[in-house]
Write an enzyme that holds these catalytic residues in place. Sequence first.
Site, mmCIF file in Angstrom:
data_model
loop_
_atom_site.group_PDB
_atom_site.id
_atom_site.type_symbol
_atom_site.label_atom_id
_atom_site.label_comp_id
_atom_site.label_asym_id
_atom_site.label_seq_id
_atom_site.Cartn_x
_atom_site.Cartn_y
_atom_site.Cartn_z
ATOM 1 N N GLU A 1 -50.197 -1.021 -42.785
ATOM 2 C CA GLU A 1 -49.713 0.219 -42.337
ATOM 3 C C GLU A 1 -50.687 0.647 -41.321
ATOM 4 O OE1 GLU A 1 -46.967 2.133 -43.416
ATOM 5 O OE2 GLU A 1 -47.534 3.097 -41.431
ATOM 6 N N PHE A 2 -49.815 1.284 -40.164
ATOM 7 C CA PHE A 2 -50.553 1.731 -38.956
ATOM 8 C C PHE A 2 -50.525 3.397 -38.794
ATOM 9 C CE2 PHE A 2 -49.341 -2.693 -38.519
ATOM 10 C CZ PHE A 2 -50.582 -3.331 -38.250
ATOM 11 N N GLU B 1 -53.262 9.767 -39.854
ATOM 12 C CA GLU B 1 -53.104 11.223 -40.580
ATOM 13 C C GLU B 1 -52.882 12.152 -39.391
ATOM 14 O OE1 GLU B 1 -56.272 12.070 -43.186
ATOM 15 O OE2 GLU B 1 -56.438 10.249 -43.991
ATOM 16 N N ASN C 1 -57.982 -1.745 -36.084
ATOM 17 C CA ASN C 1 -58.604 -0.742 -36.452
ATOM 18 C C ASN C 1 -60.226 -0.833 -35.739
ATOM 19 O OD1 ASN C 1 -56.962 0.955 -37.690
ATOM 20 N ND2 ASN C 1 -57.847 1.102 -39.634
ATOM 21 N N CYS D 1 -60.696 5.587 -42.586
ATOM 22 C CA CYS D 1 -60.311 4.450 -42.475
ATOM 23 C C CYS D 1 -61.280 3.600 -41.319
ATOM 24 C CB CYS D 1 -58.866 4.339 -41.580
ATOM 25 S SG CYS D 1 -57.645 4.920 -42.902
#
Length: 430
Positions: A151-152, A155, A208, A260
Amino acid sequence: MDISIIGTGYVGLTTGACLAERGHRVLCVDADRAKVASLRKGRVPFYEPGLAELVAKNVRAKRLSFDGDNAKAVAHGKAIFISVPTPPRPDGTADLSAIEAVARDIARHIRDYRLIVEKSTVPVATGSRMKEVITKYRPANVDFDVASNPEFLREGCAIADSMSPDRIVIGVESTRAEMILREIYKPFKAPVLVTNIKSAELIKHASNAFLAMKISFANAVAAVCELAGANVIEVTRGVGMDKRIGPGFLNAGIGYGGSCFPKDVAAFEAISRELGYDFGLLREVQRVNEQTRDLFLKKVERELWIVKGKTIAAFGLSFKPNTDDIRESVAVKVVQSLAERGAHVRAYDPQAMERARASMNHVAYAKSPYEAAKDADAVLILTEWDEFRDLDFRKLKKVMAHPTIIDGRNLLDPERMREMGFTYRSVGRP
Ligand code: UGA
């Protein structure tokens, strides 16, 4: 399609709500019974713009439901997404015990074919491990597939990111698994990249880590800009106009935080080391990130000289705007260091104060930015909430003991602030 999601954190709940919104029948399962009870009433346990409404809408439409039992998840979903936490251990490696426990639980309850999808961020080769565990504990001859579908979403804009991602990555070992995932994502308009499972796992860590590297790079350039008298905003704009580099994630500030980047950079470095590659670049990305925070604290000291006994207003506590999440928040770390040095810190954040209060009690919390700034020797901008851009600066100046603003996010216009009579410092700008 009938889909189950195990784990209702940011990723699990957003994925569940978005898949339901696109017409699937989704069952979200979480081991925390209290959370399940409140989700059933439409209460989302964290702040994410639009998510509570999307959950409520899909619960009403009977496309989204909640349960506390993994057995139900296995019975319901042809595809079962796992999105449980993979927190860092002290040595930086990812703690995969929750993933392993869920895999065993799925194996115990599986009766016919299921596609088990890793959604959590995991180190490369976790999929192979999951396959071994499920093979070991399942009833003989029950068929299953494992897939990776990282998942990319970010928030703060989770729904938009999840509904229209730049790409959907599907890591599979069989055509059957590929077909199921393609079917699930058919209503989403995004390019689909099909890879093997290990590549999909690596795409997430590498993405990331690369983004964190861009931020550390921008922060290092900002430090040089400050020393040389250049302007980092102009420099990164010029650099980012090169299509090969791109303009995103080049905002200098106080360093990256959140649940993350710090975790994933450390885990990627650790798994590379375990595999036999010394990814020293990633250690440097982490070092620059810490140095960036230290340089900001030094800037505060340069302005105030002695921090002890000074009143400092902290504007922002969440790790970024539009969330109440303070996990690994650099804003919180800055506040903590200043409080440890004897400053009287008064904090204000539009969303994150409740969470901050639960973990930081040596700090005062204010109901408004003006209340936080009352008699303050300096205001620090630590999170770039829009609210701080649109303040009544005349009023702010009036309530402060001395009108000093140290802007860790380059949110305000230096010229305008100085014209208004503030002593204004920011990051990498004259
Ligand atoms: C990040 C990634 O952006 C997502 O693609 C990914 O799905 C997610 O991690 C994850 O792995 O779950 P997130 O942590 O929600 O998303 O937030 P970001 O918007 O990436 O911000 C992370 C940190 O970097 C924040 O502290 C932010 O202030 C900082 N940042 C970001 C900068 O300092 N400068 C920038 O230019 C951009």
